[in-house]
Design a protein around this motif. Structure first.
Motif, mmCIF file in Angstrom:
data_model
loop_
_atom_site.group_PDB
_atom_site.id
_atom_site.type_symbol
_atom_site.label_atom_id
_atom_site.label_comp_id
_atom_site.label_asym_id
_atom_site.label_seq_id
_atom_site.Cartn_x
_atom_site.Cartn_y
_atom_site.Cartn_z
ATOM 1 N N TYR A 109 0.875 -1.044 -0.072
ATOM 2 C CA TYR A 109 0.021 -0.003 -0.134
ATOM 3 C C TYR A 109 0.809 1.233 -0.089
ATOM 4 C CZ TYR A 109 -3.221 3.494 2.355
ATOM 5 O OH TYR A 109 -3.938 4.601 2.834
ATOM 6 N N LYS A 110 0.438 2.190 -0.764
ATOM 7 C CA LYS A 110 1.298 3.299 -0.900
ATOM 8 C C LYS A 110 1.111 4.457 -0.215
ATOM 9 C CE LYS A 110 4.371 1.880 -4.257
ATOM 10 N NZ LYS A 110 4.440 0.580 -3.937
ATOM 11 N N GLY A 111 -0.230 4.581 0.274
ATOM 12 C CA GLY A 111 -0.744 5.608 1.354
ATOM 13 C C GLY A 111 -0.289 5.737 2.544
ATOM 14 N N VAL A 112 -0.580 6.554 3.466
ATOM 15 C CA VAL A 112 -0.075 6.656 4.804
ATOM 16 C C VAL A 112 -0.920 6.235 5.789
ATOM 17 C CG1 VAL A 112 1.604 8.389 4.162
ATOM 18 C CG2 VAL A 112 -0.652 9.178 5.344
ATOM 19 N N GLU A 113 -2.319 6.369 5.252
ATOM 20 C CA GLU A 113 -3.396 5.899 6.442
ATOM 21 C C GLU A 113 -3.104 4.237 6.693
ATOM 22 O OE1 GLU A 113 -7.404 7.751 5.748
ATOM 23 O OE2 GLU A 113 -6.927 7.468 3.815
ATOM 24 N N GLY A 114 -3.517 4.027 8.043
ATOM 25 C CA GLY A 114 -3.811 2.879 8.662
ATOM 26 C C GLY A 114 -2.693 3.035 9.758
ATOM 27 N N TYR A 115 -2.861 1.844 10.629
ATOM 28 C CA TYR A 115 -1.812 1.623 11.818
ATOM 29 C C TYR A 115 -0.315 1.049 11.262
ATOM 30 C CZ TYR A 115 -0.058 -1.097 15.791
ATOM 31 O OH TYR A 115 0.791 -1.573 16.899
ATOM 32 N N GLY A 116 0.531 1.507 11.921
ATOM 33 C CA GLY A 116 2.117 1.394 11.379
ATOM 34 C C GLY A 116 3.038 1.864 12.380
ATOM 35 N N THR A 117 4.303 1.559 11.844
ATOM 36 C CA THR A 117 5.739 1.879 12.570
ATOM 37 C C THR A 117 6.408 2.752 11.743
ATOM 38 O OG1 THR A 117 5.466 -0.207 13.911
ATOM 39 C CG2 THR A 117 7.412 0.734 13.603
ATOM 40 N N LYS A 118 6.995 2.328 10.619
ATOM 41 C CA LYS A 118 7.987 3.087 10.025
ATOM 42 C C LYS A 118 7.417 3.989 9.028
ATOM 43 C CE LYS A 118 12.685 2.541 8.024
ATOM 44 N NZ LYS A 118 12.603 3.076 6.878
ATOM 45 N N LEU A 119 7.947 5.003 8.802
ATOM 46 C CA LEU A 119 7.230 6.132 7.822
ATOM 47 C C LEU A 119 8.120 6.543 6.641
ATOM 48 C CD1 LEU A 119 4.490 7.681 7.528
ATOM 49 C CD2 LEU A 119 5.387 9.530 8.393
ATOM 50 N N GLN A 120 9.335 6.779 6.781
ATOM 51 C CA GLN A 120 10.001 7.365 5.778
ATOM 52 C C GLN A 120 11.557 6.894 5.763
ATOM 53 O OE1 GLN A 120 9.473 11.608 7.264
ATOM 54 N NE2 GLN A 120 11.686 11.679 6.662
ATOM 55 N N LYS A 121 12.272 7.074 4.737
ATOM 56 C CA LYS A 121 13.622 6.669 4.580
ATOM 57 C C LYS A 121 14.476 7.316 6.020
ATOM 58 C CE LYS A 121 14.613 5.567 0.041
ATOM 59 N NZ LYS A 121 15.076 5.928 -1.137
ATOM 60 N N GLU A 122 15.416 6.775 6.605
ATOM 61 C CA GLU A 122 16.008 7.337 7.444
ATOM 62 C C GLU A 122 17.603 7.174 7.318
ATOM 63 O OE1 GLU A 122 16.123 8.535 11.068
ATOM 64 O OE2 GLU A 122 13.897 8.077 11.845
ATOM 65 N N VAL A 123 18.324 8.119 7.784
ATOM 66 C CA VAL A 123 19.717 7.960 7.702
ATOM 67 C C VAL A 123 20.258 6.679 8.413
ATOM 68 C CG1 VAL A 123 22.181 9.257 7.762
ATOM 69 C CG2 VAL A 123 19.880 10.681 7.286
ATOM 70 N N GLN A 124 20.917 5.992 7.635
ATOM 71 C CA GLN A 124 21.731 4.921 8.251
ATOM 72 C C GLN A 124 20.781 3.749 8.742
ATOM 73 O OE1 GLN A 124 24.594 7.194 10.390
ATOM 74 N NE2 GLN A 124 26.184 6.523 8.814
ATOM 75 N N GLY A 125 19.629 3.825 8.433
ATOM 76 C CA GLY A 125 18.681 2.579 8.710
ATOM 77 C C GLY A 125 18.125 3.007 10.151
ATOM 78 N N LYS A 126 18.217 3.945 10.573
ATOM 79 C CA LYS A 126 17.792 4.356 12.089
ATOM 80 C C LYS A 126 16.216 4.450 12.047
ATOM 81 C CE LYS A 126 21.769 4.367 13.907
ATOM 82 N NZ LYS A 126 22.301 3.253 14.793
ATOM 83 N N LYS A 127 15.683 3.976 13.341
ATOM 84 C CA LYS A 127 14.224 4.000 13.431
ATOM 85 C C LYS A 127 13.996 4.719 14.682
ATOM 86 C CE LYS A 127 13.627 -0.600 11.867
ATOM 87 N NZ LYS A 127 13.263 -2.360 11.836
ATOM 88 N N GLY A 128 12.654 5.326 14.362
ATOM 89 C CA GLY A 128 12.038 6.264 15.620
ATOM 90 C C GLY A 128 11.369 5.279 16.618
ATOM 91 N N TRP A 129 11.346 5.433 17.957
ATOM 92 C CA TRP A 129 10.768 4.756 19.087
ATOM 93 C C TRP A 129 9.424 5.093 19.177
ATOM 94 C CZ3 TRP A 129 12.988 0.917 21.566
ATOM 95 C CH2 TRP A 129 12.328 0.514 22.739
ATOM 96 N N MET A 130 8.623 4.750 18.101
ATOM 97 C CA MET A 130 7.036 5.212 17.780
ATOM 98 C C MET A 130 6.300 3.937 16.716
ATOM 99 S SD MET A 130 5.562 8.508 16.125
ATOM 100 C CE MET A 130 6.217 7.910 14.482
ATOM 101 N N ASP A 131 5.148 4.036 17.491
ATOM 102 C CA ASP A 131 4.100 3.690 16.531
ATOM 103 C C ASP A 131 3.183 4.501 16.377
ATOM 104 O OD1 ASP A 131 5.047 0.871 16.433
ATOM 105 O OD2 ASP A 131 4.082 0.334 18.385
ATOM 106 N N HIS A 132 2.369 4.364 14.998
ATOM 107 C CA HIS A 132 1.523 5.404 14.859
ATOM 108 C C HIS A 132 -0.026 4.898 14.091
ATOM 109 C CE1 HIS A 132 4.057 5.182 11.037
ATOM 110 N NE2 HIS A 132 2.734 5.094 10.518
ATOM 111 N N LEU A 133 -0.804 5.842 14.202
ATOM 112 C CA LEU A 133 -2.101 5.507 13.471
ATOM 113 C C LEU A 133 -2.399 6.820 12.601
ATOM 114 C CD1 LEU A 133 -4.833 4.089 12.466
ATOM 115 C CD2 LEU A 133 -5.650 4.994 14.670
ATOM 116 N N PHE A 134 -2.533 6.991 11.254
ATOM 117 C CA PHE A 134 -2.980 7.684 10.471
ATOM 118 C C PHE A 134 -4.417 7.600 9.894
ATOM 119 C CE2 PHE A 134 1.506 8.649 9.462
ATOM 120 C CZ PHE A 134 1.460 10.044 9.204
#
Length: 335
Positions: A109-134
């Motif tokens: 799925y190409k949209g942002v809506e829904g429950y998820g974790t990673k959102l966008q490309k991050e430098v050196q594959g780092k991840k944010g400490w967060m889940d989200h719902l859009f």
């Protein structure tokens, strides 16, 4: 493909007192070493109930030029409604994992809506400490209820009631921003798509983190949208970059935090500034926030408003479709 959620990782991490390496920021990004500690940033606080409209225009214009962020009080959204919004969001994230996965972003799925974790490309594959719902909350023609939680049962009614209250605040803010540029009240809103402006709600869920000094909830960024209207919970986490330093932003109960986003910076030809900010996490407490991003429709073209451009002040930004702007930003491509 099974995606590991931060909420689940946090449960294990809090047991063993460590976090996976992909969540450990580079030293120049770690909150411990980059935050100016012991200082709360007193971003401008503006009383929206004041009757002197000229004064209100001046305050919002100055805050948007100097800071790119301000807080509004006496905005007209009842505190009970804000509490209800927070409660139904919190209840959703406390559901069993399989219930949340029902509204997860589908594979491919190409949209942002829904429950998820990673959102966008991050430098050196780092991840944010967060889940989200859009999910989109307005206008009705853009809403897709498949991404709205069915549980708790009052989730939909509460979010629809909050949205109705929010629309009035958003229109007022856009009108004040417009007048602050010397334009007619509706010109900024029209330059963003008018009545087709999309209200995208996001719930950010930052579980407790055993090493908050090493991790970030959200990496430093500016918002792609026009403005963001954000409700935080009481757990400190929002930081703003100002005068070469990262500062914690003071929490004010029942205030709405307003971010100037990229599209307002673009249409104002740089007079208003998009705020550079990030989120930190807490060792003991769950932090949550409820931003609503006001986005132009995907096919709508945004650029500097012609009245704000002249031979002495030529356009500083390209005019482009919002969806193309988003694609470039998420993929770290030049605009």
């Amino acid at each position: 493909m099974e995606v590991e959620r931060v909420q689940e990782i946090a449960t294990l991490s809090n047991l063993n007192g460590t976090i996976p390496s992909e969540f450990i920021r580079l030293e120049n990004e770690q909150p411990a070493t980059t935050t100016l500690h012991g200082v709360l940033l007193e971003v401008p606080v503006i009383d929206l109930s004041q009757t002197d409209n000229e004064s209100l225009v001046a305050l919002i214009s100055k805050a948007s030029k100097d800071w790119g962020i301000f807080q509004v009080v006496n905005h007209g959204i009842p505190s009970e409604l804000i509490s209800k919004l927070q409660n139904v969001g919190k209840e959703f994230f406390e559901l069993p994992q399989e219930e949340k996965e029902v509204i997860a972003k589908p594979d491919g799925y190409k949209g942002v809506e829904g429950y998820g974790t990673k959102l966008q490309k991050e430098v050196q594959g780092k991840k944010g400490w967060m889940d989200h719902l859009f999910h989109i909350v307005w206008p009705p023609s853009f809403i897709n209820y498949q991404f709205w939680p069915k549980n708790p049962p009052s989730y939909r009614d509460t979010n629809e009631e909050y949205t109705q209250s929010l629309i009035g605040v958003a229109n007022k803010l856009l009108g004040l921003l417009s007048k602050g540029l010397g334009l007619e009240e509706d010109e900024v809103k029209q330059a963003l798509g008018g009545e087709d402006l999309i209200y995208m709600l996001k719930i950010n869920y930052y579980p407790p983190c055993p090493c908050p000094e090493l991790a970030l909830g959200v990496a430093p960024h500016t918002d792609m949208s026009s403005i963001t209207i954000l409700v935080p919970n009481e757990v400190q986490g929002l930081q703003v970059f100002k005068d070469g330093q990262w500062y914690d932003v003071a929490y004010i109960p029942n205030a709405l935090i307003i971010h100037i986003g990229d599209q307002i910076e673009i249409l104002s030809n740089g007079k208003y500034k998009s705020v550079y900010h990030r989120s930190t996490v807490n060792k003991e407490k769950t932090r949550m926030s409820w931003p609503v991003f006001l986005e132009p429709p995907p096919e709508f073209e945004v650029g500097p408003i012609p009245k704000l451009v002249n031979k002495d002040d030529p356009p500083k930004y390209k005019t482009k479709k919002y969806k193309d702007y988003v694609y470039c930003k998420l993929n770290k491509l030049p605009q």
